[in-house]
Structure formats: structure tokens, C-alpha cells
Enzyme design. Structure first.
Site, mmCIF file in Angstrom:
data_model
loop_
_atom_site.group_PDB
_atom_site.id
_atom_site.type_symbol
_atom_site.label_atom_id
_atom_site.label_comp_id
_atom_site.label_asym_id
_atom_site.label_seq_id
_atom_site.Cartn_x
_atom_site.Cartn_y
_atom_site.Cartn_z
ATOM 1 N N GLU A 74 -2.291 22.042 -21.729
ATOM 2 C CA GLU A 74 -2.555 22.682 -23.016
ATOM 3 C C GLU A 74 -1.735 23.948 -23.170
ATOM 4 O OE1 GLU A 74 -2.950 22.689 -25.991
ATOM 5 O OE2 GLU A 74 -5.067 22.788 -26.555
ATOM 6 N N HIS A 130 -8.241 14.680 -25.391
ATOM 7 C CA HIS A 130 -9.390 14.510 -24.502
ATOM 8 C C HIS A 130 -10.694 14.443 -25.307
ATOM 9 C CE1 HIS A 130 -10.633 18.687 -25.144
ATOM 10 N NE2 HIS A 130 -9.357 19.003 -25.042
#
Length: 182
Positions: free
Chosen positions: A83, A9
């Protein structure tokens, strides 16, 4: 053989604040949005689909990149790409754990964190899922630490070697890594 285009990201608010994000939501900064736009120029034209972590910073990066490219492909959430779960370390400043976060996790100093074994199992589930899909060129929008687990699992790096691998793993915001999935 499949080709994975794994990207992290764009820069998030927690990246700027130097805080461990893990599964906590944190917004992209203006710089992160710009990085996602620049990522569009790096995505291959033969990309068929992007699977994204369900966390907004990854989804937003994927959508910005696709919308700023000539690609007309879907972006689909894949929960297992989230994550690494840092447990009680989430929201803590970088450097809280010395010598390194993953050394602390491996040593059991953060019992609320996802174990390395649990993260590897999640990576193997992602690999199995990707093998069931007909696509040969797959984008994955994710995060630094779980991407390290996924790459380690693909490359055959065992759990005992993972801490050293992760401690030396570099993956900048909006960086693209190309991985062959046998």
C-alpha cells in the site's frame, strides 16, 4: 496484451475503525474473510497467477479467494504492490486531513509520506515486471491507494492529475477491476 484482474483486500480492522492503514498490518474482519470467499466467484477461470502485496490482509484475501475457487494457481508476494506509504498519517482517523489525504500529501503537509512521484516509480516497476512474465491473465491482490496509482500509470494519467483522480477513485473491499496492460 495482458489482462490484469486487480482486486482489493477484504474488509480489515482498520477499515472498520476508519483509520489510514498504509503499510501497517491490520487483520481481516470476519466480513473481510466472507468478502474474500465471495471474490472467488468473480475470478476468471483463465487466471494464471496472482501477485500479492506482502501485507497480510492482501495475501490472506488472495489465498481465501483461490482456495474457495476451482483455480489451482500460485499466489506470490510482490513487495512493490504494498500500500501507499502514508508516513505519519498511518493510524490516523479518516478525515484528519482536509480536504483530502492526497491533497495534503501533494502539498507537502505529510513530509514522511511517500511522494506521488515515488509511488509512480513503483507502479512503473510493477508494470515492467509484469511485462517480463509469460502470463496473459494476471491477478493482483492489493490496496485502494496504490491500485489507484497503478491504474493511473497504466492509463497515462500524469502525476499532476493524480490527486484529482485519486480523490474520485472508488475501490471497495474485495472489488475486482479488469485492466488491459498494453
Amino acid at each position: 496484451m495482458k489482462t490484469l484482474y486487480l482486486f482489493r483486500h477484504g474488509e480489515s480492522e482498520n477499515n472498520v475503525a476508519e483509520l489510514y492503514s498504509g503499510n501497517s498490518e491490520t487483520s481481516l474482519t470476519e466480513q473481510g474473510k466472507k468478502q474474500a470467499c465471495e471474490l472467488a466467484n468473480k475470478l476468471p477461470t483463465n487466471l494464471q497467477i496472482i501477485y500479492s502485496s506482502p501485507l497480510s490482509r492482501a495475501i490472506q484475501t488472495a489465498h481465501i479467494a483461490v482456495n474457495n475457487s476451482d483455480l489451482n494457481i500460485p499466489v506470490k508476494e510482490l513487495d512493490e504492490l504494498h500500500e501507499y506509504d502514508f508516513g505519519d498519517a498511518e493510524g490516523q482517523p479518516f478525515g484528519t486531513f482536509q480536504p483530502r489525504l492526497f491533497t495534503a500529501i501533494a502539498n507537502g503537509e505529510i513530509p514522511t509520506a511517500e511522494s506521488i512521484g515515488q509511488a509512480y516509480q513503483r507502479a512503473f516497476n510493477v508494470i515492467k515486471f509484469l511485462h517480463t512474465k509469460p502470463f496473459k491473465h494476471i491477478g493482483l491482490a492489493g490496496h485502494k491507494s496504490f491500485s489507484a496509482v497503478l491504474i493511473a500509470a497504466i492509463e497515462g494519467i500524469d502525476e499532476l492529475e493524480f490527486v484529482e483522480f485519486r480523490n474520485n477513485f472508488e475501490f471497495e473491499n474485495s472489488e475486482l477491476k479488469v485492466i488491459k496492460l498494453p
